[in-house]
Design an enzyme around this catalytic site. Structure first.
Site, mmCIF file in Angstrom:
data_model
loop_
_atom_site.group_PDB
_atom_site.id
_atom_site.type_symbol
_atom_site.label_atom_id
_atom_site.label_comp_id
_atom_site.label_asym_id
_atom_site.label_seq_id
_atom_site.Cartn_x
_atom_site.Cartn_y
_atom_site.Cartn_z
ATOM 1 N N LYS A 1 64.387 -24.485 21.126
ATOM 2 C CA LYS A 1 64.414 -23.361 20.174
ATOM 3 C C LYS A 1 65.657 -22.503 20.425
ATOM 4 O O LYS A 1 66.363 -22.133 19.487
ATOM 5 C CB LYS A 1 63.122 -22.530 20.305
ATOM 6 C CG LYS A 1 61.921 -23.277 19.731
ATOM 7 C CD LYS A 1 60.576 -22.705 20.149
ATOM 8 C CE LYS A 1 59.448 -23.647 19.719
ATOM 9 N NZ LYS A 1 58.137 -23.310 20.243
ATOM 10 N N GLN B 1 55.513 -18.657 23.775
ATOM 11 C CA GLN B 1 55.198 -20.090 23.859
ATOM 12 C C GLN B 1 53.779 -20.269 24.395
ATOM 13 O O GLN B 1 53.432 -19.761 25.452
ATOM 14 C CB GLN B 1 56.216 -20.795 24.777
ATOM 15 C CG GLN B 1 56.061 -22.296 24.835
ATOM 16 C CD GLN B 1 56.356 -22.967 23.495
ATOM 17 O OE1 GLN B 1 57.309 -22.667 22.818
ATOM 18 N NE2 GLN B 1 55.492 -23.906 23.112
ATOM 19 N N ASP C 1 55.934 -16.999 14.177
ATOM 20 C CA ASP C 1 55.066 -18.166 14.411
ATOM 21 C C ASP C 1 53.938 -18.220 13.374
ATOM 22 O O ASP C 1 53.283 -19.247 13.215
ATOM 23 C CB ASP C 1 54.442 -18.054 15.817
ATOM 24 C CG ASP C 1 54.855 -19.199 16.715
ATOM 25 O OD1 ASP C 1 55.436 -20.169 16.202
ATOM 26 O OD2 ASP C 1 54.591 -19.105 17.924
#
Ligand code: NAP
Length: 295
Positions: free
Chosen positions: A54, A98, A121
């Protein structure tokens, strides 16, 4: 019949170039540099790889990135404090924690602590609720990536029977909801199967578009798929390592057999996977434009 292979690598490449141009234009015309903060708690090797890709993609696209690697002993309060700081940092438009976080940290509380305007997200209840009622929102990256894969392959779910196998909050439920919406490249009749579904084959064989998101290697066999169906394989299962230590990944679909009767199919790797990161970048750019009042 041999299925058309839907390449997520190729489609993600096209979108990468589109985002690169958009980022450059935002900088030149508006002096805006989108910013993404990634937070990783602990030492899970796979999570390190995901966060690393990412960060690298941000750098490649000209997106500002800040990486926070926190020790596994980080408390929930410490993580909340960092989120509070990033929530108010004007240089940061998107925040990604994460998952999974270590067990002593409540994942739900952490998701709730992210500013919904920076929820790239798409897991915050505000984003989920807006998605459910068909309002503009940050769509979760993997399911949104699936919808874009379909759209860019000229496969329109409008009116189709879509069967999703798996009901997780990150893949199964959101993709079912996205494709159910009365909207472009959606408007499907959607069935969701899970581990308590009595006869899965009975459902999967009716699917015009079958989406497998279970985490069970090669579960979907050719007899479970209608001739000519579109098969989207979200599964990413490690079944071993190559002699030089690389992970061997397979999907939830028995690809060699199913590709002989499906109309189109995504491979693993190289199908849904590459779309997830690029949709995160797309959400980060969207968040930056929203923060600047451009959309
Ligand atoms: P998850 O949270 O473990 O959910 C799996 C779902 O599959 C559950 O709803 C479960 O049913 C259902 N299931 C499991 N075994 C089943 C069976 N035998 N019959 C019917 N349903 C069954 O997994 P996830 O996070 O959604 O991920 C699914 C897969 O996608 C994994 O391989 C993951 O690595 C992959 N993935 C890939 C990407 C990507 O970017 N490519 C992103 C996310 C996930 P119950 O709810 O009844 O337990």
């Amino acid at each position: 019949m041999t299925a058309k292979i839907i390449s997520g690598i190729e489609i993600a490449k096209q979108i990468t170039e589109e985002i690169r141009r958009e980022v450059a234009e935002l900088k030149t015309c508006h002096g805006i540099v989108p910013g993404l903060a990634t937070i990783l708690v602990g030492d899970d090797p796979a999570s390190h790889v995901y966060v690393g890709s990412k960060v690298k993609t941000c750098q490649n696209l000209g997106i500002h990135s800040e990486r926070y690697n926190l020790p596994g002993s980080t408390s929930e309060a410490e993580l909340q404090a960092l989120l509070g700081k990033l929530n108010n940092d004007p240089q940061i438009n998107g925040i990604l924690v994460q998952m999974p976080v270590p067990k002593h940290i409540d994942e739900t509380k952490i998701i709730f602590a992210i500013n919904p305007a920076k929820d790239v997200d798409g897991f915050h209840p505000t984003s989920v609720g807006r998605m459910l009622i068909g309002e503009p929102s940050f769509l979760p990256c993997t399911p949104h990536g699936i919808q874009v894969l379909l759209e860019r392959s000229n496969i329109n779910p409008d009116g189709a029977e879509v069967v999703v196998v798996g009901r997780s909050n990150i893949v199964g439920k959101p993709i079912a909801n996205i494709l159910l919406q009365k909207a472009k490249y959606a408007n499907a009749t959607v069935t969701i199967c899970h581990s308590a579904t009595r006869d899965i084959t009975d459902h999967t064989r009716r699917a015009d578009i079958l989406i497998a998101a279970m985490g069970k290697p090669h579960f979907i066999t050719a007899d479970m798929v209608k001739d000519g169906a579109v098969v989207i394989d979200v599964g990413t299962n490690e079944i071993g390592k190559t002699p030089d230590g690389k992970r061997i990944l397979v999907g939830d679909v028995d690809f060699p057999a199913v590709k002989e009767n499906a109309g189109a199919i995504t491979p693993v790797p190289g199908g849904v996977g590459p779309m997830t990161i690029i949709m995160l970048m797309s959400n980060t750019v969207k968040a930056a434009k929203m923060a600047a009042g451009l959309i």
